[in-house]
Scaffold this motif. Structure first.
Motif, PDB file in Angstrom:
ATOM      1  N   ASN A 160       0.928  -1.187  -0.022  1.00 28.80           N
ATOM      2  CA  ASN A 160       0.002   0.041   0.037  1.00 28.80           C
ATOM      3  C   ASN A 160       0.852   1.286  -0.095  1.00 28.80           C
ATOM      4  OD1 ASN A 160      -2.284  -1.525   0.368  1.00 28.80           O
ATOM      5  ND2 ASN A 160      -2.340  -1.607   2.407  1.00 28.80           N
ATOM      6  N   CYS A 196       1.350   4.309   1.574  1.00 29.65           N
ATOM      7  CA  CYS A 196       1.142   5.035   2.905  1.00 29.65           C
ATOM      8  C   CYS A 196       1.585   6.430   2.914  1.00 29.65           C
ATOM      9  CB  CYS A 196       1.787   4.369   4.058  1.00 29.65           C
ATOM     10  SG  CYS A 196       1.836   4.880   5.724  1.00 29.65           S
ATOM     11  N   GLY A 245      -3.164  -3.743   5.360  1.00 26.15           N
ATOM     12  CA  GLY A 245      -3.203  -2.407   6.033  1.00 26.15           C
ATOM     13  C   GLY A 245      -2.478  -2.609   7.324  1.00 26.15           C
ATOM     14  N   GLY A 286      -6.071   6.858   5.855  1.00 26.97           N
ATOM     15  CA  GLY A 286      -6.025   5.265   6.382  1.00 26.97           C
ATOM     16  C   GLY A 286      -5.945   5.327   7.623  1.00 26.97           C
ATOM     17  N   SER A 304      -2.296   9.651  -4.856  1.00 26.01           N
ATOM     18  CA  SER A 304      -2.374   9.794  -3.400  1.00 26.01           C
ATOM     19  C   SER A 304      -2.006  10.999  -2.884  1.00 26.01           C
ATOM     20  CB  SER A 304      -1.422   8.648  -3.002  1.00 26.01           C
ATOM     21  OG  SER A 304      -1.704   7.200  -3.314  1.00 26.01           O
ATOM     22  N   ARG A 339      -6.318   5.117  -0.287  1.00 26.59           N
ATOM     23  CA  ARG A 339      -5.235   4.375  -0.097  1.00 26.59           C
ATOM     24  C   ARG A 339      -5.185   3.602  -1.280  1.00 26.59           C
ATOM     25  NH1 ARG A 339      -2.371   5.459   4.475  1.00 26.59           N
ATOM     26  NH2 ARG A 339      -1.833   3.395   5.625  1.00 26.59           N
TER      27      ARG A 339
END
Length: 366
Positions: free
Chosen positions: A39, A41, A159, A189, A350, A357
């Motif tokens: 993912n 982040c 996650g 997130g 993002s 996410r």
């Protein structure tokens, strides 16, 4: 049989390349994995943009789900004692807890001075696969990892090893209990996980956000009140609104996960006198905001600044997801999928907050 793998190398801020290296054989106590999904982040964005205080170049990626490809000698279980075998899905803690430095000796394992010893290194340095924006990831000896519970969907499990672990640890640090009111600044997130965890502790939740999709997701995750900062467009208006929702007092707990310096100065005002404030979103030194220390002193608010987590919180995160996967729309938390080679597109989306996410899906067929 695959003998090489690909990885994403950050050469300099906002300059990426895809490189290929031979797969290493895991040493005693190590594990070679295939990355199922990684993912994007918020920390990854900061590193890519050049804002991270320590990581300026190296292999990107840390929030991921991996599949065991090869076990080094002596590796028979995960860090909870669960038997482990090739083909098992696991979640790794992306940093090291050395257990020997001054911080570890004090029991502050999240502050380990050697945390990044194996993280985001140059790809030429063996074992090459230092980050999870890659087809493979190398888990070093003494680097915690946990088996993913059977039946937990992979897109949900991915996650656990950053966002949810971080939130569980932070909320334990401040303490959230039945009947508390919790105000969460930001609904990415970390923010959505904060709402879910606070809900399960019996708290009433207030979310401050200004992006439509994120507000919708906060509602879907069970936020009791939403404050759209496009509508409440001054600090004073937002403070007043939080006080209206909390019988004029302010929230018992504030959680900053917006990653914006001004949110910190505002957040302390959202919390009642004697309340708790959890700072997790602002990770990069050098970005400042005006702050009124006199007001802070008179409020008696306690600020908890939290980075990383104790590594066993990853097991707690996987258990939380296993228990509550049907209670919250975790399936929808990842709202964009990209091939590994399209990493720049994922990072830009993002950065623009057009996705909550993004996840990268490596191709293992080469």
């Amino acid at each position: 049989m695959t003998t090489s793998g690909k990885l994403v190398y950050l050469e300099a801020p906002e300059r990426l390349s895809i490189k290929e290296f031979p797969l290493p054989t895991p040493e005693t106590g190590a594990v070679l994995t295939e990355v199922e999904r990684a993912n994007v982040c918020g920390s990854e964005l900061h590193i890519w943009q050049g804002y991270h205080p320590q990581v300026k170049e190296g292999v990107l990626g840390h929030e991921a789900l991996c599949r065991v490809a090869e076990l080094g000698d002596g590796v028979e279980t995960d860090y909870a004692g669960q038997p482990i075998a090739e083909g098992d899905l696991i979640a790794p803690v992306y940093y090291l807890t050395c257990q020997r430095c001054a911080a570890c000796q004090r029991g502050q394992f999240n502050l380990c001075e050697n945390a990044y010893e194996y993280w985001s290194k140059p790809p030429e340095e063996p074992p090459h696969f230092h980050g999870t924006f890659a087809s493979h990831y190398y888990i070093h000896p003494e680097q915690y990892f946990y088996k993913v519970p059977d039946g937990l969907p992979p897109n949900v499990a991915a996650g656990a090893n950053c966002a949810l672990s971080q939130v569980l640890f932070g909320i334990d640090e401040v303490g959230v209990s039945q009947g508390d009111t919790v105000v969460v600044q930001g609904a990415g997130g970390l923010g959505l996980n904060s709402v879910a965890v606070a809900n399960e502790r019996g708290a009433e939740t207030i979310v401050i956000e200004g992006v439509d999709g994120r507000l919708d997701r906060a509602a879907a995750f069970g936020a009791d009140h939403l404050i759209d900062f496009r509508e409440y467009d001054t600090v004073e208006a937002r403070v007043e609104r939080v006080h209206e929702l909390t019988d004029g007092e302010g929230a018992d707990v504030g959680i900053e996960v917006a990653g914006v310096p001004s949110a910190f100065a505002e957040g302390v005002q959202l919390v009642r006198n004697g309340g708790q404030y959890l700072e997790m979103g602002n990770l990069n030194p050098g970005h400042t905001t005006e702050f009124d220390p006199g007001r802070f002193t008179r409020s008696g608010v306690t600020i908890h600044a939290v980075v990383r987590y104790h590594p066993w919180y990853l097991r707690k995160a996987l258990s939380f997801l296993d228990d509550h996967v049907d209670d919250y729309p975790y399936d929808d938390l990842i709202d964009a999928h990209y091939d590994l080679v399209d990493v720049e597109e994922a990072l830009h989306a993002s950065e623009d907050r057009t996705v909550t996410r993004a996840t990268l899906l490596p191709d293992h067929s080469h």
